[in-house]
Design a protein around this motif. Structure first.
Motif, PDB file in Angstrom:
ATOM      1  N   ASN A   1       0.799  -1.229   0.000  1.00  0.00           N
ATOM      2  CA  ASN A   1       0.000   0.000   0.000  1.00  0.00           C
ATOM      3  C   ASN A   1       0.835   1.284   0.000  1.00  0.00           C
ATOM      4  O   ASN A   1       0.372   2.333   0.437  1.00  0.00           O
ATOM      5  CB  ASN A   1      -0.989   0.020   1.182  1.00  0.00           C
ATOM      6  N   ALA A   2       2.082   1.203  -0.496  1.00  0.00           N
ATOM      7  CA  ALA A   2       2.897   2.420  -0.615  1.00  0.00           C
ATOM      8  C   ALA A   2       2.508   3.210  -1.864  1.00  0.00           C
ATOM      9  O   ALA A   2       2.970   4.322  -2.070  1.00  0.00           O
ATOM     10  CB  ALA A   2       4.381   2.053  -0.662  1.00  0.00           C
ATOM     11  N   GLY A   3       1.662   2.606  -2.726  1.00  0.00           N
ATOM     12  CA  GLY A   3       1.187   3.315  -3.915  1.00  0.00           C
ATOM     13  C   GLY A   3       1.930   2.977  -5.181  1.00  0.00           C
ATOM     14  O   GLY A   3       1.962   3.747  -6.136  1.00  0.00           O
ATOM     15  N   LYS A   4       2.511   1.773  -5.224  1.00  0.00           N
ATOM     16  CA  LYS A   4       3.333   1.391  -6.386  1.00  0.00           C
ATOM     17  C   LYS A   4       2.503   1.302  -7.673  1.00  0.00           C
ATOM     18  O   LYS A   4       2.887   1.841  -8.706  1.00  0.00           O
ATOM     19  CB  LYS A   4       4.022   0.041  -6.099  1.00  0.00           C
ATOM     20  N   SER A   5       1.369   0.617  -7.590  1.00  0.00           N
ATOM     21  CA  SER A   5       0.561   0.432  -8.803  1.00  0.00           C
ATOM     22  C   SER A   5      -0.048   1.748  -9.283  1.00  0.00           C
ATOM     23  O   SER A   5      -0.148   1.998 -10.490  1.00  0.00           O
ATOM     24  CB  SER A   5      -0.540  -0.608  -8.544  1.00  0.00           C
ATOM     25  N   THR A   6      -0.435   2.617  -8.336  1.00  0.00           N
ATOM     26  CA  THR A   6      -0.963   3.942  -8.703  1.00  0.00           C
ATOM     27  C   THR A   6       0.095   4.729  -9.459  1.00  0.00           C
ATOM     28  O   THR A   6      -0.177   5.384 -10.477  1.00  0.00           O
ATOM     29  CB  THR A   6      -1.390   4.722  -7.436  1.00  0.00           C
ATOM     30  N   LEU A   7       1.331   4.656  -8.967  1.00  0.00           N
ATOM     31  CA  LEU A   7       2.440   5.364  -9.615  1.00  0.00           C
ATOM     32  C   LEU A   7       2.656   4.852 -11.040  1.00  0.00           C
ATOM     33  O   LEU A   7       2.797   5.634 -11.985  1.00  0.00           O
ATOM     34  CB  LEU A   7       3.724   5.190  -8.790  1.00  0.00           C
ATOM     35  N   ILE A   8       2.659   3.535 -11.215  1.00  0.00           N
ATOM     36  CA  ILE A   8       2.902   2.973 -12.552  1.00  0.00           C
ATOM     37  C   ILE A   8       1.758   3.331 -13.501  1.00  0.00           C
ATOM     38  O   ILE A   8       1.988   3.662 -14.666  1.00  0.00           O
ATOM     39  CB  ILE A   8       3.120   1.447 -12.475  1.00  0.00           C
ATOM     40  N   ASN A   9       0.529   3.278 -13.019  1.00  0.00           N
ATOM     41  CA  ASN A   9      -0.597   3.687 -13.865  1.00  0.00           C
ATOM     42  C   ASN A   9      -0.420   5.123 -14.345  1.00  0.00           C
ATOM     43  O   ASN A   9      -0.707   5.443 -15.502  1.00  0.00           O
ATOM     44  CB  ASN A   9      -1.918   3.558 -13.093  1.00  0.00           C
ATOM     45  N   ARG A  10       0.047   6.009 -13.450  1.00  0.00           N
ATOM     46  CA  ARG A  10       0.253   7.409 -13.814  1.00  0.00           C
ATOM     47  C   ARG A  10       1.374   7.521 -14.851  1.00  0.00           C
ATOM     48  O   ARG A  10       1.266   8.282 -15.812  1.00  0.00           O
ATOM     49  CB  ARG A  10       0.582   8.218 -12.560  1.00  0.00           C
ATOM     50  N   MET A  11       2.435   6.733 -14.694  1.00  0.00           N
ATOM     51  CA  MET A  11       3.537   6.738 -15.662  1.00  0.00           C
ATOM     52  C   MET A  11       3.052   6.311 -17.043  1.00  0.00           C
ATOM     53  O   MET A  11       3.388   6.917 -18.059  1.00  0.00           O
ATOM     54  CB  MET A  11       4.658   5.787 -15.205  1.00  0.00           C
ATOM     55  N   LEU A  12       2.249   5.243 -17.062  1.00  0.00           N
ATOM     56  CA  LEU A  12       1.784   4.694 -18.334  1.00  0.00           C
ATOM     57  C   LEU A  12       0.662   5.515 -18.949  1.00  0.00           C
ATOM     58  O   LEU A  12       0.376   5.398 -20.146  1.00  0.00           O
ATOM     59  CB  LEU A  12       1.288   3.253 -18.138  1.00  0.00           C
ATOM     60  N   GLY A  13       0.009   6.344 -18.115  1.00  0.00           N
ATOM     61  CA  GLY A  13      -1.101   7.145 -18.612  1.00  0.00           C
ATOM     62  C   GLY A  13      -2.366   6.342 -18.806  1.00  0.00           C
ATOM     63  O   GLY A  13      -3.261   6.719 -19.551  1.00  0.00           O
ATOM     64  N   GLU A  14      -2.458   5.180 -18.126  1.00  0.00           N
ATOM     65  CA  GLU A  14      -3.668   4.351 -18.234  1.00  0.00           C
ATOM     66  C   GLU A  14      -3.809   3.511 -16.981  1.00  0.00           C
ATOM     67  O   GLU A  14      -2.826   3.267 -16.264  1.00  0.00           O
ATOM     68  CB  GLU A  14      -3.597   3.426 -19.459  1.00  0.00           C
ATOM     69  N   ASP A  15      -5.008   3.061 -16.681  1.00  0.00           N
ATOM     70  CA  ASP A  15      -5.232   2.208 -15.519  1.00  0.00           C
ATOM     71  C   ASP A  15      -4.878   0.772 -15.876  1.00  0.00           C
ATOM     72  O   ASP A  15      -5.744  -0.096 -16.035  1.00  0.00           O
ATOM     73  CB  ASP A  15      -6.696   2.298 -15.052  1.00  0.00           C
ATOM     74  N   ARG A  16      -3.591   0.537 -15.992  1.00  0.00           N
ATOM     75  CA  ARG A  16      -3.096  -0.774 -16.424  1.00  0.00           C
ATOM     76  C   ARG A  16      -3.112  -1.788 -15.272  1.00  0.00           C
ATOM     77  O   ARG A  16      -3.277  -2.969 -15.464  1.00  0.00           O
ATOM     78  CB  ARG A  16      -1.674  -0.583 -16.973  1.00  0.00           C
ATOM     79  N   LEU A  17      -2.924  -1.267 -14.027  1.00  0.00           N
ATOM     80  CA  LEU A  17      -2.841  -2.157 -12.876  1.00  0.00           C
ATOM     81  C   LEU A  17      -4.003  -1.913 -11.926  1.00  0.00           C
ATOM     82  O   LEU A  17      -4.457  -0.779 -11.749  1.00  0.00           O
ATOM     83  CB  LEU A  17      -1.515  -1.939 -12.115  1.00  0.00           C
ATOM     84  N   LEU A  18      -4.473  -2.960 -11.293  1.00  0.00           N
ATOM     85  CA  LEU A  18      -5.559  -2.869 -10.322  1.00  0.00           C
ATOM     86  C   LEU A  18      -5.065  -2.145  -9.079  1.00  0.00           C
ATOM     87  O   LEU A  18      -3.993  -2.442  -8.554  1.00  0.00           O
ATOM     88  CB  LEU A  18      -5.999  -4.292  -9.951  1.00  0.00           C
ATOM     89  N   VAL A  19      -5.813  -1.150  -8.611  1.00  0.00           N
ATOM     90  CA  VAL A  19      -5.420  -0.422  -7.401  1.00  0.00           C
ATOM     91  C   VAL A  19      -6.611  -0.341  -6.460  1.00  0.00           C
ATOM     92  O   VAL A  19      -7.755  -0.521  -6.851  1.00  0.00           O
ATOM     93  CB  VAL A  19      -4.929   1.016  -7.719  1.00  0.00           C
ATOM     94  N   GLY A  20      -6.340  -0.042  -5.187  1.00  0.00           N
ATOM     95  CA  GLY A  20      -7.404   0.115  -4.209  1.00  0.00           C
ATOM     96  C   GLY A  20      -6.808   0.353  -2.842  1.00  0.00           C
ATOM     97  O   GLY A  20      -5.599   0.212  -2.647  1.00  0.00           O
ATOM     98  N   PRO A  21      -7.634   0.726  -1.855  1.00  0.00           N
ATOM     99  CA  PRO A  21      -7.107   1.018  -0.523  1.00  0.00           C
ATOM    100  C   PRO A  21      -6.630  -0.220   0.228  1.00  0.00           C
ATOM    101  O   PRO A  21      -5.866  -0.124   1.178  1.00  0.00           O
ATOM    102  CB  PRO A  21      -8.303   1.655   0.202  1.00  0.00           C
ATOM    103  N   GLU A  22      -7.065  -1.411  -0.213  1.00  0.00           N
ATOM    104  CA  GLU A  22      -6.653  -2.625   0.495  1.00  0.00           C
ATOM    105  C   GLU A  22      -5.191  -2.938   0.175  1.00  0.00           C
ATOM    106  O   GLU A  22      -4.781  -2.888  -0.972  1.00  0.00           O
ATOM    107  CB  GLU A  22      -7.511  -3.835   0.073  1.00  0.00           C
ATOM    108  N   ALA A  23      -4.412  -3.286   1.213  1.00  0.00           N
ATOM    109  CA  ALA A  23      -3.014  -3.678   0.984  1.00  0.00           C
ATOM    110  C   ALA A  23      -2.975  -5.050   0.333  1.00  0.00           C
ATOM    111  O   ALA A  23      -3.807  -5.914   0.615  1.00  0.00           O
ATOM    112  CB  ALA A  23      -2.258  -3.711   2.313  1.00  0.00           C
ATOM    113  N   GLY A  24      -1.999  -5.263  -0.543  1.00  0.00           N
ATOM    114  CA  GLY A  24      -1.774  -6.600  -1.094  1.00  0.00           C
ATOM    115  C   GLY A  24      -2.584  -6.942  -2.314  1.00  0.00           C
ATOM    116  O   GLY A  24      -2.787  -8.112  -2.626  1.00  0.00           O
TER     117      GLY A  24
END
Length: 448
Positions: A191-214
């Motif tokens: 939950n450090a925000g890795k997938s959110t960061l990558i989605n922003r880099m790619l400019g698309e919601d490529r990875l599943l994200v959410g408030p739940e850890a793991g």
């Protein structure tokens, strides 16, 4: 991936340069009946029956005072052994095993890498008795060989095939317009925000994200381009302490994260800026350093704390205090959610990869050594001062240096720390792991 390295070593005049020329396929090395013609390490790229590697021809190993030319040549050869993935140890089959072969066989054994024993000048069976005698060196089965006539190349190919490191299955190593992909892993606590960061880099919601850890369960590899530079991004599952992992799938995910670290060239360790430098963060950075990867620290969710004056300066000071092993590491504030700081993060990643890959000439390293030891001489042990005579860089990725001298195994940790820190400052190696090997002379003529 860098090509693996094969070093050819042995006494003077056993045919090392002839073997080097045979492998490289052209006469790059001087060959003569007199010993000592090769004085420096000579390198060439080899394509040998589907195998690709770099071969190093070395000066003949001789016992000598480290201060002499022969002694310095010996140190160059020791450095080549240290840097090699495989060593070809050559003896003269016609002369048999001589007493001078034994100490060098011991040196090669201590290096700990695979050794292939070559009994050269065995053409026509003339040196077979000497080849069998080579068993006494304890380096395995010798290959009866003739570098001059190419006999034994088939056996050498088979043995090299068994011990050379296999190239990684890197379909991303294509040299298109953007060149080879830079491999970047993004890791951190859950939950450090890795997938959110990558989605922003790619400019698309490529990875599943959410408030739940793991949510991210495996290491995902994604191709991307930044300013014309090809990047292969690895998002990894959040890494938490093993004692807190009871889910079998999550255990697999954490080991997959470790694999991504080993695959990467640069690792971005993402911290939550609202609770940075937790014990688990420090453990993860320590793991990345021990794996020898370049490190960049990303302070994610910075938009939540940006109104606190002096916080970034304080966190950078905390980083220097808590992580001396990666002193000078880039600490970049960013927000994956808001898309802020991504350009600065990638600039830091590219700079970290360049530092990690840096090579420094031996002359510059020895100028540094002279200055560093003059300013702060090594201590004395039992009334005899430790002497560091010579230094060289044996590898990059990460920078790896070897020091040669007497009693170096008695150097206190504080002094090796001093050497690493001055190396880092002198050659501008911030944030990258630095490896230091200490090679104590076994030379009976070296009286210090």
């Amino acid at each position: 991936m860098d090509m693996p390295t094969v070093a050819i070593v042995g006494r003077p005049n056993v045919g090392k340069s002839t073997l080097f020329n045979r492998l490289v396929g052209k006469k790059l090395a001087l060959v003569d009946d007199r010993p000592g013609v090769t004085r420096d390490r000579r390198e060439g790229d080899v394509a040998f029956g589907g195998l690709h590697f770099r071969v190093i021809d070395t000066a003949g190993l001789e016992e000598a005072d480290a201060a002499t030319l022969v002694g310095r040549m010996r140190m160059q050869t020791e450095a080549a052994i240290l840097a090699a993935d495989v060593v070809l140890f050559v003896i003269d089959a016609r002369a048999g095993v001589l007493p001078a072969d034994q100490p060098f066989a011991e040196m090669v054994r201590r290096a700990g890498c695979p050794v292939i024993l070559i009994a050269n000048k065995a053409e026509g069976g003339a040196g077979l008795a000497g080849a069998y005698e080579a068993f006494t060196l304890g380096l395995g089965d010798p290959i009866p060989f003739s570098a001059e006539h190419g006999e034994g190349l088939g056996e050498l190919h088979e043995m090299l095939k068994g011990v050379l490191p296999m190239p990684e299955d890197d379909e991303d190593e294509d040299d298109g317009p953007g060149g080879r992909s830079l491999k970047v892993a993004i890791i951190g606590r859950p939950n450090a925000g890795k997938s959110t960061l990558i989605n922003r880099m790619l400019g698309e919601d490529r990875l599943l994200v959410g408030p739940e850890a793991g949510i991210t369960r495996d290491s995902i590899s994604l191709d991307w381009e930044w300013r014309g530079r090809k990047i292969k991004l690895h998002d990894t599952a959040g890494m938490r302490r093993r004692a807190r992992i009871d889910d079998k799938l999550e255990k697999l995910a954490v080991s997959d994260g470790l694999r991504a670290v080993r695959f990467a060239e640069v690792v971005v360790v993402l911290l939550d800026a609202t609770i940075p430098f937790e014990k688990q963060d420090l453990t993860i950075i320590d793991l990345v350093e021990s794996e020898g990867r370049a490190v960049v620290i990303g302070l994610n969710k910075w938009d939540l704390v940006a109104d606190q004056p002096g916080l970034l300066k304080q966190l950078r000071e905390d980083c220097t205090r808590l992580l001396p092993q990666v002193r000078g590491v880039a600490v970049v504030p960013l927000s994956g959610l808001a898309g802020e700081g991504l350009d600065k993060l990638m600039q830091a990643v590219v700079q970290a990869s360049e530092v990690w890959d840096k090579r420094i000439s031996t002359s510059r390293i020895n100028d540094w050594l002279s200055e560093a030891t003059s300013r702060n001489p090594p201590p004395a042990v039992s009334g005899r001062r430790i002497k560091i005579r010579y230094a060289t860089q044996v590898k990059s990725r990460p920078p790896h240096f070897a020091l040669f001298g007497n009693q170096l195994n008695a150097l206190p940790k504080s002094y090796t720390r001093y050497l690493v820190n001055t190396l880092r400052e002198t050659f501008e190696l911030p944030g990258t792991p630095i490896r230091l090997s200490l090679r104590t002379s076994q030379n009976p003529f070296d009286k210090g």
